[in-house]
Design a protein around this motif. Sequence first.
Motif, PDB file in Angstrom:
ATOM      1  N   ALA A 274      58.178  38.799  44.516  1.00 53.34           N
ATOM      2  CA  ALA A 274      57.137  39.811  43.949  1.00 53.34           C
ATOM      3  C   ALA A 274      56.315  39.992  45.276  1.00 53.34           C
ATOM      4  CB  ALA A 274      56.333  39.633  42.775  1.00 53.34           C
ATOM      5  N   LEU A 275      56.029  39.089  45.888  1.00 55.10           N
ATOM      6  CA  LEU A 275      54.828  38.903  46.978  1.00 55.10           C
ATOM      7  C   LEU A 275      55.229  39.622  48.037  1.00 55.10           C
ATOM      8  CD1 LEU A 275      53.220  35.206  46.766  1.00 55.10           C
ATOM      9  CD2 LEU A 275      52.114  37.402  46.315  1.00 55.10           C
ATOM     10  N   ILE A 276      56.510  39.444  48.497  1.00 50.07           N
ATOM     11  CA  ILE A 276      57.128  40.195  49.555  1.00 50.07           C
ATOM     12  C   ILE A 276      57.071  41.591  49.408  1.00 50.07           C
ATOM     13  CG2 ILE A 276      59.093  40.446  50.933  1.00 50.07           C
ATOM     14  CD1 ILE A 276      59.621  37.479  50.733  1.00 50.07           C
ATOM     15  N   ALA A 277      57.404  41.981  48.403  1.00 47.64           N
ATOM     16  CA  ALA A 277      57.743  43.547  47.938  1.00 47.64           C
ATOM     17  C   ALA A 277      56.102  44.054  47.815  1.00 47.64           C
ATOM     18  CB  ALA A 277      58.209  43.608  46.662  1.00 47.64           C
ATOM     19  N   LEU A 278      55.208  43.457  47.543  1.00 47.28           N
ATOM     20  CA  LEU A 278      53.803  43.721  47.639  1.00 47.28           C
ATOM     21  C   LEU A 278      53.072  43.914  48.922  1.00 47.28           C
ATOM     22  CD1 LEU A 278      52.318  42.139  44.198  1.00 47.28           C
ATOM     23  CD2 LEU A 278      52.771  44.596  44.606  1.00 47.28           C
ATOM     24  N   LEU A 279      53.688  43.004  49.819  1.00 47.80           N
ATOM     25  CA  LEU A 279      53.313  42.827  51.089  1.00 47.80           C
ATOM     26  C   LEU A 279      54.000  44.049  51.814  1.00 47.80           C
ATOM     27  CD1 LEU A 279      51.980  41.653  53.340  1.00 47.80           C
ATOM     28  CD2 LEU A 279      54.002  40.304  53.822  1.00 47.80           C
ATOM     29  N   LEU A 357      51.104  33.697  52.877  1.00 48.91           N
ATOM     30  CA  LEU A 357      51.997  34.841  52.776  1.00 48.91           C
ATOM     31  C   LEU A 357      50.773  35.694  51.657  1.00 48.91           C
ATOM     32  CD1 LEU A 357      53.974  36.819  52.208  1.00 48.91           C
ATOM     33  CD2 LEU A 357      55.061  35.278  50.514  1.00 48.91           C
ATOM     34  N   ALA A 358      50.163  34.857  50.510  1.00 54.06           N
ATOM     35  CA  ALA A 358      49.226  35.749  49.672  1.00 54.06           C
ATOM     36  C   ALA A 358      48.294  36.279  50.540  1.00 54.06           C
ATOM     37  CB  ALA A 358      48.864  34.740  48.747  1.00 54.06           C
ATOM     38  N   GLY A 359      47.646  35.464  51.665  1.00 56.20           N
ATOM     39  CA  GLY A 359      46.305  35.950  52.356  1.00 56.20           C
ATOM     40  C   GLY A 359      46.915  37.374  52.925  1.00 56.20           C
ATOM     41  N   PHE A 360      47.992  37.396  53.519  1.00 55.47           N
ATOM     42  CA  PHE A 360      48.555  38.864  54.030  1.00 55.47           C
ATOM     43  C   PHE A 360      48.581  40.007  53.091  1.00 55.47           C
ATOM     44  CE2 PHE A 360      49.929  36.279  57.813  1.00 55.47           C
ATOM     45  CZ  PHE A 360      49.526  37.272  58.884  1.00 55.47           C
ATOM     46  N   VAL A 361      49.102  39.603  51.829  1.00 57.93           N
ATOM     47  CA  VAL A 361      48.987  40.511  50.742  1.00 57.93           C
ATOM     48  C   VAL A 361      47.835  41.046  50.025  1.00 57.93           C
ATOM     49  CG1 VAL A 361      49.767  40.941  48.386  1.00 57.93           C
ATOM     50  CG2 VAL A 361      51.464  39.647  49.972  1.00 57.93           C
ATOM     51  N   VAL A 362      46.870  39.977  49.949  1.00 56.98           N
ATOM     52  CA  VAL A 362      45.517  40.402  49.469  1.00 56.98           C
ATOM     53  C   VAL A 362      44.708  41.339  50.619  1.00 56.98           C
ATOM     54  CG1 VAL A 362      43.332  39.378  48.810  1.00 56.98           C
ATOM     55  CG2 VAL A 362      45.394  38.641  47.747  1.00 56.98           C
ATOM     56  N   PHE A 363      44.820  40.594  51.646  1.00 56.23           N
ATOM     57  CA  PHE A 363      43.893  41.387  52.708  1.00 56.23           C
ATOM     58  C   PHE A 363      44.345  42.735  53.186  1.00 56.23           C
ATOM     59  CE2 PHE A 363      41.771  37.469  53.037  1.00 56.23           C
ATOM     60  CZ  PHE A 363      40.692  37.470  53.329  1.00 56.23           C
ATOM     61  N   SER A 364      45.719  43.047  53.092  1.00 54.07           N
ATOM     62  CA  SER A 364      46.347  44.276  53.292  1.00 54.07           C
ATOM     63  C   SER A 364      45.518  45.215  52.354  1.00 54.07           C
ATOM     64  CB  SER A 364      47.775  44.307  53.329  1.00 54.07           C
ATOM     65  OG  SER A 364      48.170  43.956  52.012  1.00 54.07           O
ATOM     66  N   ILE A 365      45.900  44.836  51.000  1.00 56.87           N
ATOM     67  CA  ILE A 365      44.991  45.587  49.936  1.00 56.87           C
ATOM     68  C   ILE A 365      43.767  45.941  50.079  1.00 56.87           C
ATOM     69  CG2 ILE A 365      44.817  45.931  47.285  1.00 56.87           C
ATOM     70  CD1 ILE A 365      47.730  44.281  47.190  1.00 56.87           C
ATOM     71  N   ILE A 366      42.917  44.924  50.511  1.00 64.01           N
ATOM     72  CA  ILE A 366      41.456  44.941  50.444  1.00 64.01           C
ATOM     73  C   ILE A 366      41.131  45.704  51.744  1.00 64.01           C
ATOM     74  CG2 ILE A 366      39.518  43.812  51.207  1.00 64.01           C
ATOM     75  CD1 ILE A 366      40.520  41.186  49.725  1.00 64.01           C
ATOM     76  N   PHE A 410      53.771  42.857  39.043  1.00 64.24           N
ATOM     77  CA  PHE A 410      52.673  41.909  39.438  1.00 64.24           C
ATOM     78  C   PHE A 410      52.249  41.085  38.436  1.00 64.24           C
ATOM     79  CE2 PHE A 410      48.383  41.427  39.923  1.00 64.24           C
ATOM     80  CZ  PHE A 410      48.128  40.383  41.154  1.00 64.24           C
ATOM     81  N   PHE A 411      51.825  41.632  37.399  1.00 67.16           N
ATOM     82  CA  PHE A 411      51.306  40.759  36.397  1.00 67.16           C
ATOM     83  C   PHE A 411      52.193  39.823  35.809  1.00 67.16           C
ATOM     84  CE2 PHE A 411      48.082  44.085  36.664  1.00 67.16           C
ATOM     85  CZ  PHE A 411      47.054  43.321  36.795  1.00 67.16           C
ATOM     86  N   PHE A 412      53.350  40.051  35.715  1.00 66.29           N
ATOM     87  CA  PHE A 412      54.661  39.299  35.369  1.00 66.29           C
ATOM     88  C   PHE A 412      54.521  37.994  36.236  1.00 66.29           C
ATOM     89  CE2 PHE A 412      59.105  37.839  35.001  1.00 66.29           C
ATOM     90  CZ  PHE A 412      59.117  37.369  34.036  1.00 66.29           C
ATOM     91  N   MET A 413      54.512  38.387  37.670  1.00 66.35           N
ATOM     92  CA  MET A 413      54.357  37.481  38.643  1.00 66.35           C
ATOM     93  C   MET A 413      53.279  36.373  38.363  1.00 66.35           C
ATOM     94  SD  MET A 413      53.432  37.517  42.827  1.00 66.35           S
ATOM     95  CE  MET A 413      51.838  37.787  42.450  1.00 66.35           C
ATOM     96  N   LEU A 414      52.120  36.949  37.749  1.00 69.50           N
ATOM     97  CA  LEU A 414      50.824  35.995  37.630  1.00 69.50           C
ATOM     98  C   LEU A 414      51.332  35.034  36.549  1.00 69.50           C
ATOM     99  CD1 LEU A 414      47.648  38.264  38.222  1.00 69.50           C
ATOM    100  CD2 LEU A 414      48.668  36.520  39.795  1.00 69.50           C
ATOM    101  N   ILE A 415      51.849  35.541  35.703  1.00 66.47           N
ATOM    102  CA  ILE A 415      52.127  34.874  34.579  1.00 66.47           C
ATOM    103  C   ILE A 415      53.090  33.754  35.016  1.00 66.47           C
ATOM    104  CG2 ILE A 415      53.270  34.704  32.329  1.00 66.47           C
ATOM    105  CD1 ILE A 415      52.700  37.723  31.913  1.00 66.47           C
TER     106      ILE A 415
END
Length: 673
Positions: A274-279, A357-366, A410-415
């Motif tokens: 999920a993180l790679i897809a969101l990235l 990896l999560a940093g790249f995902v989050v900062f691309s969205i921010i 995404f929210f399934f991933m958080l769960i």
Amino acid sequence: MEAIPIGHCEEKSGKSYDGTIEQGIEGTHEPDMETDKGIKGDMDATGSDSASRGKWTGKLDFILSSMGYAIGLGNVWRFPYLCYSNGGGAFLFPYLIMLLLIGFPMLFLEISFGQFGSLGCISVWRISPLFKGIGFGMVLMSAYFCLYYNIIIAYSTYYMFASVLNPLPWVGCNHTDFNTEACFAASQGDDLKECPFELVNYTANNTRPIFASEEYFKHRVLKMTDSLGDMGTIQWEILLCFIFAWLLTFICISRGIKTSGKVVYFTATFPYVALIALLIIGALQPGAINGILYFITPQFDKLKDVQVWKAAANQVVFSFGAGWGGLQTLASYNKFHNNTLRDVIAIVLGGALTSILAGFVVFSIIGFMACDAKVPIENAIDAGPGLAFVAYPEAVSRIPVVPQLWSFIFFFMLITLGLDSQFVTVETIITAVMDEASDFLPNIRKKKTWIIFTVCFLMFLIGLPFTMNGGIYLMTLFDWYSAGYSPMLLALTELCVFNFIYGQERFLREIGFMIGINNEIWKVFWKIMWYLITPVLIIFPTVYGFVEYTPASYAGYIFPGWAEAIGWTMTCSSLMCIIIYAIYYLIFKVEGTLLERVKLAIRSSPEWGPAQDKDRAEVGYPPMPKRSRPGEGDIMGLDVGHTNSVFVGDQDVKPPSYTEVTGPETVHVETQT
């Protein structure tokens, strides 16, 4: 072969336990014969079936479970937030340094400790019974964590079910039930085509935009009150999601360590997909490059700020669970000769790469959101929970192709991220209870499902205030105090016991037998780390945190003094377990003068060591003693333990001598010297 007499040891009650064992045990260093498809256990000398406790059924079960425990929701929003507020890429350097010098040594110590003793985080302190309160402190801290962590999973569950609506309920500012006049009408779909690298018309007087997703979270999902003093009422939708989260936890854990070990094959790997897809999706959005550059571009002047290093140390301890007892619990289900060094390297590398990896995902969205709102990246959103429940919903709502699907994923991933950590933390509590109670109630393991249900149900009832309107304030209070100083100080105390009571020389020798590594370079490296570098780096941010203390806050709300008092009570409660249990043990468990009581209390009990006799013989331990009655088997008035303690003056590095617990009977055991 050597003849070894077995005798009896008296307890304070006047009763005794004694045993006569006739068996031949090969002491060569070979892997045990347990297969990966099942559990092979022998009846140990205590009369309990070693197999009844359970073992991992595959080599990857432990690694994936540990990675699932160490890699959780904190990697999705906490690590990027710390980068966000501590200089972007400049935070990566302190983080990696602290991971190498605190995280790696403490994980190796705790995992090896749990595997060697084959017990949960309370009973494993047979190694030095006076300090058993460390285990109680870890269990209490884990209980605090479970209470508030499941409410985050409940929020994620709420959003996951809301994702099936079309349009997504947090899109747009036309919802009269929760939108305000300050709502920012964000661009949707293809409305935003490009973004400049520099935002030229921005001044410091501009206010931060309030995105529609932020208002949805605060005014629709939480229906927040203004303060912790006004908790409001229970939100029935959040309550149902909270029940759902606890049911998932109970079902997976009640199936046993074998089943939960298989569950993590999915829960620990799916988040990466999920993180790679969101990235990929985030990187294709306008302005994403601005956010990524902010993440990887260092501000080296901030390296002089002690706060950056403190934040890095706290993130390592929080994320990897050092001082929490979870990794000890997981390792206690390992086979005796499992290579803990290899596993720790895999866990540390996996956790570090996931955070990045999560940093790249989050900062691309921010970067995308900052571009849309025409504000600098540092002013785009609030940190903390806002990253998970504001930034991500806002981002997935702008995906032109089936945003409902991506939101659900995404929210399934958080769960799944949250459940991994929750499984292990609840299992830590359950294992500690079972290991302790099994001494007095030999058949308690047959009632494990009911014990798990009771623990989960009680924690659900205690956690009901988190489902109220002011629950987010309560969650912040728990997270701020219960997970702040306590794990750092518990880890430091644990390290001191090994350094000055049990003896690093002895512990390293035993680990060497266990994993097949035993040379001088190995010993020198770990002595430098455990004696000097790691404790200094733990003390440093802890002391700084006291000096530069900041009260808890959420979204600009500063918690009142009475709330801080509650928070500090939670912090101190887990630490007071050490002192309270030590006083109890010295008064009721041993006899003699105060000095004699302390000397006896810090020595290892006869039951300390590997669970199976063939493993005990290999590292120089006597067979597990029999007991004539249930009990901990503490030794009263007899010099039967062993320690390298500087307070006792016994610096012999050999394992406990068989002759210290001997009598007229004999047992023939061939050991490796």
